[in-house]
Design a protein around this motif. Structure first.
Motif, short mmCIF file in Angstrom:
data_model
loop_
_atom_site.label_atom_id
_atom_site.label_comp_id
_atom_site.label_asym_id
_atom_site.label_seq_id
_atom_site.Cartn_x
_atom_site.Cartn_y
_atom_site.Cartn_z
N PHE A 163 0.82 -1.00 0.02
CA PHE A 163 0.05 0.06 0.04
C PHE A 163 0.81 1.17 0.04
O PHE A 163 1.93 1.32 0.68
N GLU A 164 0.55 2.28 -0.82
CA GLU A 164 1.18 3.55 -0.95
C GLU A 164 0.27 4.64 -1.30
O GLU A 164 -0.46 4.58 -2.31
N LEU A 175 6.32 -5.65 9.29
CA LEU A 175 6.00 -5.21 10.45
C LEU A 175 5.75 -6.40 11.52
O LEU A 175 6.10 -7.37 11.44
N ALA A 176 4.83 -6.09 12.52
CA ALA A 176 4.81 -7.23 13.51
C ALA A 176 3.96 -8.43 13.41
O ALA A 176 2.98 -8.52 12.86
N GLY A 206 0.47 -1.07 8.96
CA GLY A 206 -0.48 -0.04 8.95
C GLY A 206 0.36 1.15 8.68
O GLY A 206 1.31 1.59 8.84
N ALA A 207 -0.59 2.05 7.95
CA ALA A 207 -0.26 3.58 7.71
C ALA A 207 -1.29 4.55 8.29
O ALA A 207 -2.28 4.17 7.96
N GLU A 208 -0.89 5.35 8.70
CA GLU A 208 -1.69 6.32 9.49
C GLU A 208 -1.26 8.15 9.06
O GLU A 208 -0.24 8.19 9.18
N ALA A 209 -2.41 8.50 8.86
CA ALA A 209 -2.12 10.14 8.48
C ALA A 209 -3.38 10.86 9.61
O ALA A 209 -4.31 10.19 9.96
N THR A 210 -3.38 12.23 9.53
CA THR A 210 -4.02 12.93 10.27
C THR A 210 -5.69 12.71 9.75
O THR A 210 -6.66 12.89 10.91
N ASN A 211 -5.93 12.46 8.51
CA ASN A 211 -7.30 12.21 8.22
C ASN A 211 -7.72 10.91 7.46
O ASN A 211 -8.47 10.77 6.76
N GLY A 212 -6.80 9.95 8.10
CA GLY A 212 -7.06 8.77 7.31
C GLY A 212 -6.18 7.42 7.98
O GLY A 212 -5.06 7.86 8.40
N PHE A 254 -3.56 -3.71 7.42
CA PHE A 254 -3.45 -5.00 6.74
C PHE A 254 -3.46 -5.93 8.01
O PHE A 254 -2.33 -5.98 8.64
N PHE A 255 -4.61 -6.77 8.51
CA PHE A 255 -4.65 -7.61 9.63
C PHE A 255 -4.68 -8.98 9.02
O PHE A 255 -5.52 -9.47 8.40
#
Length: 215
Positions: free
Chosen positions: A51-52, A68-69, A98-104, A108-109
Motif C-alpha cells: 500500500f502507498e 511489521l509485527a 498499517g499506515a496512518e495520517a491525520t485524516n485517514g 492490513f491484519f
C-alpha cells in the motif's frame, strides 16, 4: 528460471520435512513427549509495496507486504526419533501492518496458523528448522483519505526457515516466571498475497527477527 526452480525445490523440501516431522508424532518409535507453552514476538521486513498513497502535503504513507509485527502463542512438543532431538511447533496468532495520517488510516491484519519441525543442536545451543505459515481472514481496514484503496485479500500459504539461538540455565533451572528458555531467532519467509478485486499477486517474502519464550 534457474532461481525459480531452486525456489520450488526449497519449498518442496520444507513442506516434506514439516509433514514428515509432524506425522512422526504418531510413530511407535517415538520416545516420551514434552509439551512446553510458548510466546513469540517478531518483526519482519520485506516484500513488494502493498500500500502507498500520497498526502496533501506531498509526502506518502505506505508499507511493504511482508513487513511489521507478528505475535503468536502456542506449544513446542519436544521428542526424539532414533536419538535425534526434535521439536514440533504449533502456533496461532496474528500479523499486522498499517499506515496512518491525520485524516485517514490503512491497516492490513492477518490471522496466522503455523506448523513447523525443528532440530535441536544442544552443544551450540541452536535450533534449526522450518515449516508452514497459513494467513487467513485477511482484513484491510481503510478509512478517511485512504478509503478508496480498500481491497480484499485471499488467504495465503507460506513457507519459512528459522534458526534460533537458545538462552538457558544449567541443570534445567528456570528463569524468573518459570521460563525455561529464551530463543532469539532469524527467519526467512517465502509467501505472496493476492488482491481479489485487482487480481494482483504481491511478493511478501520477508526476513525477520523473532524473540520467543518457552515455559
Amino acid at each position: 528460471m534457474h532461481h525459480m526452480i531452486n525456489l520450488k525445490h526449497s519449498i518442496s523440501k520444507i513442506s516434506i520435512v514439516t509433514i514428515l516431522g509432524l506425522s512422526s508424532l504418531a510413530s511407535p518409535k517415538i520416545q516420551a513427549l514434552e509439551y512446553h507453552p510458548t510466546f513469540n514476538l517478531g518483526f519482519e521486513f520485506g516484500g513488494e509495496k502493498f500500500f502507498e498513497a500520497p498526502l496533501d502535503d506531498g509526502t506518502t504513507r505506505g508499507f511493504n507486504a511482508g513487513s511489521l509485527a507478528i505475535l503468536t502463542g502456542g506449544v513446542d512438543v519436544q521428542h526424539t526419533i532414533r536419538d535425534l532431538p526434535l521439536e514440533s511447533r504449533i502456533a496461532f496468532g496474528f500479523k499486522g501492518a498499517g499506515a496512518e495520517a491525520t485524516n485517514g488510516k490503512y491497516d492490513f491484519f492477518r490471522w496466522i496458523l503455523e506448523l513447523s519441525e525443528h532440530y535441536r543442536i544442544d552443544k551450540v545451543p541452536l535450533i534449526v528448522g522450518g515449516g508452514l505459515t497459513w494467513h487467513f481472514s485477511n482484513q484491510v481496514i481503510a478509512e478517511g483519505l485512504f478509503a478508496g484503496y480498500s481491497t480484499d485479500v485471499d488467504p495465503s500459504l507460506g513457507f519459512f526457515i528459522q534458526s534460533d539461538y537458545v538462552f538457558r540455565k544449567e541443570n534445567g533451572a528456570a528463569f524468573p516466571w518459570s521460563i525455561r528458555e529464551y530463543h532469539l531467532g532469524a527467519r526467512y519467509t517465502i509467501q505472496s498475497y493476492e488482491k481479489k478485486a485487482l487480481d494482483i499477486k504481491i511478493n511478501a517474502n520477508a526476513v525477520g527477527l523473532h524473540f520467543r519464550l518457552m515455559w
